[in-house]
Design a protein around this motif. Structure first.
Motif, mmCIF file in Angstrom:
data_model
loop_
_atom_site.group_PDB
_atom_site.id
_atom_site.type_symbol
_atom_site.label_atom_id
_atom_site.label_comp_id
_atom_site.label_asym_id
_atom_site.label_seq_id
_atom_site.Cartn_x
_atom_site.Cartn_y
_atom_site.Cartn_z
ATOM 1 N N GLU A 159 0.891 -1.158 0.000
ATOM 2 C CA GLU A 159 0.000 0.000 0.000
ATOM 3 C C GLU A 159 0.924 1.202 0.000
ATOM 4 O O GLU A 159 1.714 1.358 0.936
ATOM 5 C CB GLU A 159 -0.859 -0.065 1.275
ATOM 6 C CG GLU A 159 -1.897 0.993 1.427
ATOM 7 C CD GLU A 159 -2.761 0.712 2.676
ATOM 8 O OE1 GLU A 159 -3.771 0.025 2.551
ATOM 9 O OE2 GLU A 159 -2.405 1.180 3.765
ATOM 10 N N ASP A 184 -7.149 -6.330 -0.290
ATOM 11 C CA ASP A 184 -7.484 -5.418 0.801
ATOM 12 C C ASP A 184 -8.610 -4.502 0.317
ATOM 13 O O ASP A 184 -8.601 -4.068 -0.836
ATOM 14 C CB ASP A 184 -6.236 -4.597 1.148
ATOM 15 C CG ASP A 184 -6.395 -3.776 2.423
ATOM 16 O OD1 ASP A 184 -7.355 -2.977 2.502
ATOM 17 O OD2 ASP A 184 -5.556 -3.910 3.325
ATOM 18 N N HIS A 225 -8.910 -1.589 0.910
ATOM 19 C CA HIS A 225 -8.324 -0.290 0.577
ATOM 20 C C HIS A 225 -7.604 -0.307 -0.766
ATOM 21 O O HIS A 225 -6.905 0.638 -1.118
ATOM 22 C CB HIS A 225 -7.356 0.153 1.678
ATOM 23 C CG HIS A 225 -8.024 0.327 3.006
ATOM 24 N ND1 HIS A 225 -7.660 -0.390 4.121
ATOM 25 C CD2 HIS A 225 -9.067 1.105 3.364
ATOM 26 C CE1 HIS A 225 -8.445 -0.038 5.135
ATOM 27 N NE2 HIS A 225 -9.307 0.851 4.700
ATOM 28 N N HIS A 281 -2.475 -6.708 -2.844
ATOM 29 C CA HIS A 281 -3.171 -5.798 -1.943
ATOM 30 C C HIS A 281 -4.123 -4.916 -2.749
ATOM 31 O O HIS A 281 -5.311 -4.820 -2.445
ATOM 32 C CB HIS A 281 -2.143 -4.951 -1.193
ATOM 33 C CG HIS A 281 -2.735 -3.901 -0.316
ATOM 34 N ND1 HIS A 281 -3.356 -2.766 -0.808
ATOM 35 C CD2 HIS A 281 -2.808 -3.804 1.033
ATOM 36 C CE1 HIS A 281 -3.784 -2.032 0.204
ATOM 37 N NE2 HIS A 281 -3.467 -2.638 1.331
ATOM 38 N N HIS A 323 -8.616 -5.228 9.625
ATOM 39 C CA HIS A 323 -8.795 -6.387 8.754
ATOM 40 C C HIS A 323 -8.718 -7.718 9.499
ATOM 41 O O HIS A 323 -7.869 -8.556 9.214
ATOM 42 C CB HIS A 323 -7.746 -6.351 7.649
ATOM 43 C CG HIS A 323 -7.746 -5.059 6.892
ATOM 44 N ND1 HIS A 323 -8.912 -4.446 6.475
ATOM 45 C CD2 HIS A 323 -6.739 -4.262 6.474
ATOM 46 C CE1 HIS A 323 -8.604 -3.326 5.834
ATOM 47 N NE2 HIS A 323 -7.302 -3.183 5.823
HETATM 48 ZN ZN LIG Z 1 -6.317 -1.958 4.360
#
Ligand SMILES: [Zn+2]
Length: 506
Positions: free
Chosen positions: A25, A142, A144, A108, A166
């Motif tokens: 991320e 994820d 996000h 991710h 999470h």
């Molecule tokens: Zn996240």
């Protein structure tokens, strides 16, 4: 094309499934870079061993071909040459194990690469070019992450976490693996019906915790719509997106897959409308304030320990972690005498080594922080007493507790998020005996949340500033909530929330 079955036929009893992944991320507002050396690289059997759901039964259902998996703690963008090297390694590893029926593409969804948009789609395209058009790709991401139309077209079975924090991350990764096996067993190389839609909102994770409405209700709905293998809608995900990168793809997205495109489309449309209508209801997961406001409240409260999140430089969201602004403000305060205050943490390798070499009890004068992200303060010079030294944490490496008046400052050799009670006890700090704990984090991770008697989220500066409008996005779609008045409730803008149906690939 190397798949062993032709369209419409069942897959072989034990399909061949490659596993490879890139998990990062990355804030494009942080000057930090995540190089190849910053990743933990897993390969071969250690990938299967890493995931506890790969039990004997799941292992027996496919010929798993674990290739390589890169993961790093959140940070800055990957330099292009480093990304290209990772991609080349993955592509070569996949080419060496052909044919494959499926690829467990373990991403991710919010990686950034310098000079390249949408690296997950770029990587998926490169792997698909090797695996062949008929290979089935599955990703457990994820929430996000970001899902561009390109990525949705390249990955057949997409899902994501339904909880923030999470706590369901392993369930999600397991679902991606199990559903891939199930899909191949039932449909072979036929690709699923899917639907994809984006929703033009961009929210920090600290406003979309599933502990609170409206995220709690939206994700409960996701869970109830996902019906599992054999159903019109097998699974779906709601990605709230990643707000600290400035790419055209960055916004919320909903993707569903299963047997029936209409069912997938209806669920996506329903959730998209629900998300859009709820946009003004997202609020911060804890009361917010300036750092001084939060520290005033913490000082005056009887709730102990009182946590304050130093959120703008949160390393778990991509902050560089070495912005010194909040530590400087904390140390300036003269009204905290008599309190037990902890600051976690500030990374600075030379300063940490110098303090370690000086030894426990030594008084040291150090200049530290701001090597990666200067922030508004720059490097900080301070004098303190070395109170504790811990060696061996695989992320932080050397950790030093530096005593400066009422404040115990955790100084680390490398950037380290402090999420667990053991992160503190390892350093001789009993959090429950502290008055104020200032930690570089956004929403409190479960152990800290449980430990906190009260909590405020301080809106501090850094690469993951929670004040999104301060960042100055230039490349995301517009209008975008909450950046543009037109996208606010009553602002007049109504996006087209009609899902794109992705049917069998040609
Ligand atoms: Zn996240």
């Amino acid at each position: 094309m190397t798949s062993p079955v032709s369209p419409g036929e069942a897959a072989p009893a034990t399909p061949r499934i490659a596993i490879c992944g890139l998990s990062l991320e990355a804030s494009t507002y942080s000057p930090a870079r995540t190089t190849r050396a910053d990743f933990v690289r897993q390969h071969g059997a250690e990938i299967l061993d890493y995931y506890p759901f790969f039990d004997a039964e799941l292992r027996a259902r496919a010929t798993w071909l674990p290739l390589v998996r890169y993961r790093a703690i959140p940070g800055g963008a990957i330099p292009r040459a480093d990304y290209d090297a990772i991609k080349r390694e993955m592509v070569d590893a996949l080419a060496a194990v052909l044919p494959v029926d499926g690829v467990l593409f373990d991403i991710h969804g919010a990686a950034s690469v310098v000079g390249l948009d949408d690296p997950e789609a770029d990587l998926a395209a490169a792997l698909r070019a090797v695996a062949g058009e008929r290979a089935v790709f599955s990703s457990g991401m994820d929430l996000h992450g970001n899902v561009s139309l390109d990525l949705a077209q390249l990955v057949d079975l997409m899902t994501c976490y339904r909880m923030a924090p999470h706590e369901d991350w392993l369930d999600t990764k397991a679902r991606a693996a199990v559903n891939l096996v199930e899909w191949l067993a039932r449909h072979g190389e036929k690709r699923p019906a899917r639907a994809w839609v984006q929703v033009p909102i961009l929210l920090p994770g600290e406003q979309t915790s599933t502990r609170l409405e409206p995220a709690a209700g939206l994700y409960a709905k996701v869970g109830s719509l996902a019906s599992g293998p054999g159903h019109p809608l097998w699974d779906l995900g709601l990605w709230v997106g990643y707000p600290w990168a400035d790419e055209p793809r960055n916004q919320a997205a909903i993707v569903a897959y299963g047997e029936d495109a209409e069912a997938c489309g209806a669920a996506c449309a329903d959730l998209a409308q629900g998300l859009w209508e709820a946009r003004e209801q997202f609020t911060f997961v804890a009361p917010t304030g300036t750092l001084d406001e939060c520290l005033d409240l913490a000082r005056d409260s009887t709730a102990r320990p009182y946590f304050v999140s130093d959120s703008g430089d949160n390393p778990t969201a991509g902050g560089a972690g070495d912005v010194t602004w909040s530590l400087a403000r904390l140390l300036e305060r003269t009204d905290l005498e008599g309190l037990r205050v902890v600051y976690a943490s500030i990374p600075d390798a030379p300063a940490a080594r110098l303090a370690r070499d000086a030894g426990v009890g030594a008084t040291v004068t150090l200049t530290l922080g701001a090597r990666v992200d200067p922030g508004p303060e720059g490097p900080l010079s301070l004098t303190g007493v070395v109170e504790h030294i811990a060696e061996g944490d695989e992320v932080a490496q050397t950790e030093v507790v530096l005593r400066i008046g009422p404040v115990a400052v955790l100084l680390t050799e490398r950037r380290k998020p402090y999420h667990l009670i053991s992160d503190f006890t390892r350093n001789g700090i009993d959090v429950s005996a502290c008055d104020i704990v200032l930690v570089k984090i956004g929403y409190l991770e479960p152990e800290l949340f449980a430990a906190a008697a009260d909590w405020r989220l301080a809106l501090t500066p850094g690469g993951v500033d929670q004040h999104l409008a301060r960042l100055g996005h230039e490349r995301v779609a517009r209008p975008m909530f909450p950046l543009d008045a037109a996208a606010r409730a009553g602002g007049g803008y109504e996006p087209t929330l009609t899902p794109t149906l992705l049917t069998e690939a040609s």
